[in-house]
Design a protein around this motif. Structure first.
Motif, mmCIF file in Angstrom:
data_model
loop_
_atom_site.group_PDB
_atom_site.id
_atom_site.type_symbol
_atom_site.label_atom_id
_atom_site.label_comp_id
_atom_site.label_asym_id
_atom_site.label_seq_id
_atom_site.Cartn_x
_atom_site.Cartn_y
_atom_site.Cartn_z
ATOM 1 N N GLU A 96 -1.213 -45.653 1.832
ATOM 2 C CA GLU A 96 -2.282 -45.081 1.011
ATOM 3 C C GLU A 96 -3.313 -44.373 1.887
ATOM 4 O O GLU A 96 -3.754 -43.262 1.583
ATOM 5 N N SER A 99 -1.675 -41.181 3.381
ATOM 6 C CA SER A 99 -1.406 -40.172 2.351
ATOM 7 C C SER A 99 -2.653 -39.404 1.955
ATOM 8 O O SER A 99 -2.604 -38.196 1.700
ATOM 9 N N SER A 104 -0.878 -32.521 -0.382
ATOM 10 C CA SER A 104 0.432 -32.748 -0.992
ATOM 11 C C SER A 104 1.206 -31.466 -1.271
ATOM 12 O O SER A 104 2.410 -31.509 -1.477
ATOM 13 N N PHE A 109 7.195 -36.311 1.336
ATOM 14 C CA PHE A 109 6.954 -37.563 2.044
ATOM 15 C C PHE A 109 8.234 -38.378 2.055
ATOM 16 O O PHE A 109 8.995 -38.368 1.102
ATOM 17 N N VAL A 123 1.811 -37.335 -3.289
ATOM 18 C CA VAL A 123 1.175 -38.594 -2.917
ATOM 19 C C VAL A 123 1.091 -39.535 -4.112
ATOM 20 O O VAL A 123 1.359 -40.722 -4.001
ATOM 21 N N LEU A 126 4.242 -41.234 -4.779
ATOM 22 C CA LEU A 126 4.516 -42.147 -3.670
ATOM 23 C C LEU A 126 3.801 -43.478 -3.883
ATOM 24 O O LEU A 126 4.409 -44.546 -3.827
ATOM 25 N N VAL A 142 6.624 -36.835 7.276
ATOM 26 C CA VAL A 142 6.087 -35.715 6.510
ATOM 27 C C VAL A 142 6.898 -34.470 6.848
ATOM 28 O O VAL A 142 6.985 -34.066 8.010
#
Length: 278
Positions: A96, A99, A104, A109, A123, A126, A142
């Motif tokens: 978290e 991210s 994004s 990811f 994100v 995710l 990434v």
């Protein structure tokens, strides 16, 4: 003689031992098996999961006395499948935090556990999916992927480098960040202190390796960097980053030109290296 005796041969897989078709060249296979039969301990070190290394372990006929480092240092196994060590994985909270620092748009990811991978486009998805899956992850990758633009390594590199440069210092101070160019270009984030060298060092600490000065390491990418910074005897492939090659004891040809085999044979001929049992 520069090296008295090498008893441990540690090899990165993709871009080092494996050619671009993901095969071990036959000459390299024969010389590694020959060294193994003479008593040299073989260690495979990869960003792959252990089950993705199994084919190569079998081809090299490696068993209980040899080792495999997977997920770039998170897990260390005997080659018979016995797990020896587990490093600090990323938690849901870690992911978290990471991210939120990465935009994004056009980013893919990629998170890994010990035995599977999950891809996420954004994100939000995710974080949402992590609520229903195992909380711990080995690696946070990434990638740059834009469906409107054909895949191009230079485009990927520019985009990922820009993201890497924008990462706050707090992320870099709390995590290990690699920029990996094998099989595309990506940014890889692991827990601080987790890398291939930390796994090798742990093998030494627990007496599976007698001395790091008896270890020869082959690598080609940024996730091999800690090994090149801390080990005395390292061989960089010709297509490795320039700064990595400057750290290396020697360089050799790339994996598509059988660099591992040629380096070993050259050091034999030049009397630059003596392998255990030879």
């Amino acid at each position: 003689m520069d090296i008295e005796c090498i008893k441990y041969l540690c090899l990165d897989l993709d871009g080092t031992l494996l050619d671009s078709k993901k095969n071990i060249p036959e000459e390299a296979k024969r010389v590694i098996i020959d060294l193994k039969n003479k008593g040299v301990i073989i260690i495979l070190a990869s960003g792959r999961h252990f089950n993705e290394m199994d084919r190569y372990i079998k081809e090299l006929e490696l068993g209980f006395n040899h080792f495999a480092i997977s997920c770039d240092g998170i897990y260390t196994y005997r080659c018979d499948g016995t797990k020896l060590f587990t490093g600090n994985s990323l938690t849901k909270s870690d992911i978290e935090v990471i991210s939120k620092q990465i935009p994004s748009k056009d980013i893919l990811f990629f998170t890994s556990s010990s035995d599977f991978r999950i891809c996420h486009s954004f994100v939000r998805s995710l974080i949402y999916r992590l609520k229903f899956l195992k909380a711990r992850r080995s690696i946070f990758n990434v990638f740059y992927r834009n469906n409107r633009i054909p895949s191009n390594i230079e485009v990927e590199k520019i985009r990922i480098d820009n993201i890497s440069n924008s990462i706050p210092a707090t992320i870099r101070s709390n995590y290990t960040v690699h920029l990996v160019q094998t099989d595309g270009y990506r940014m890889e984030i692991l827990n601080k202190g987790v890398n291939k060298f930390s796994a090798v060092e742990k093998l030494c600490k627990h007496k599976y390796i007698n001395s790091l000065h008896q270890l020869l390491y082959f690598g080609n990418d940024d996730n091999d960097r800690e090994c090149f910074e801390n080990l005395k005897y390292t061989i960089a492939m010709q297509d490795a980053p320039e700064d990595l090659k400057r750290l290396a004891y020697k360089t050799t040809e790339d994996s598509d030109h059988n660099g591992v085999y040629k380096a070993i044979i050259k050091m034999y001929k030049d009397n630059k290296i003596l392998f255990y049992g030879s």
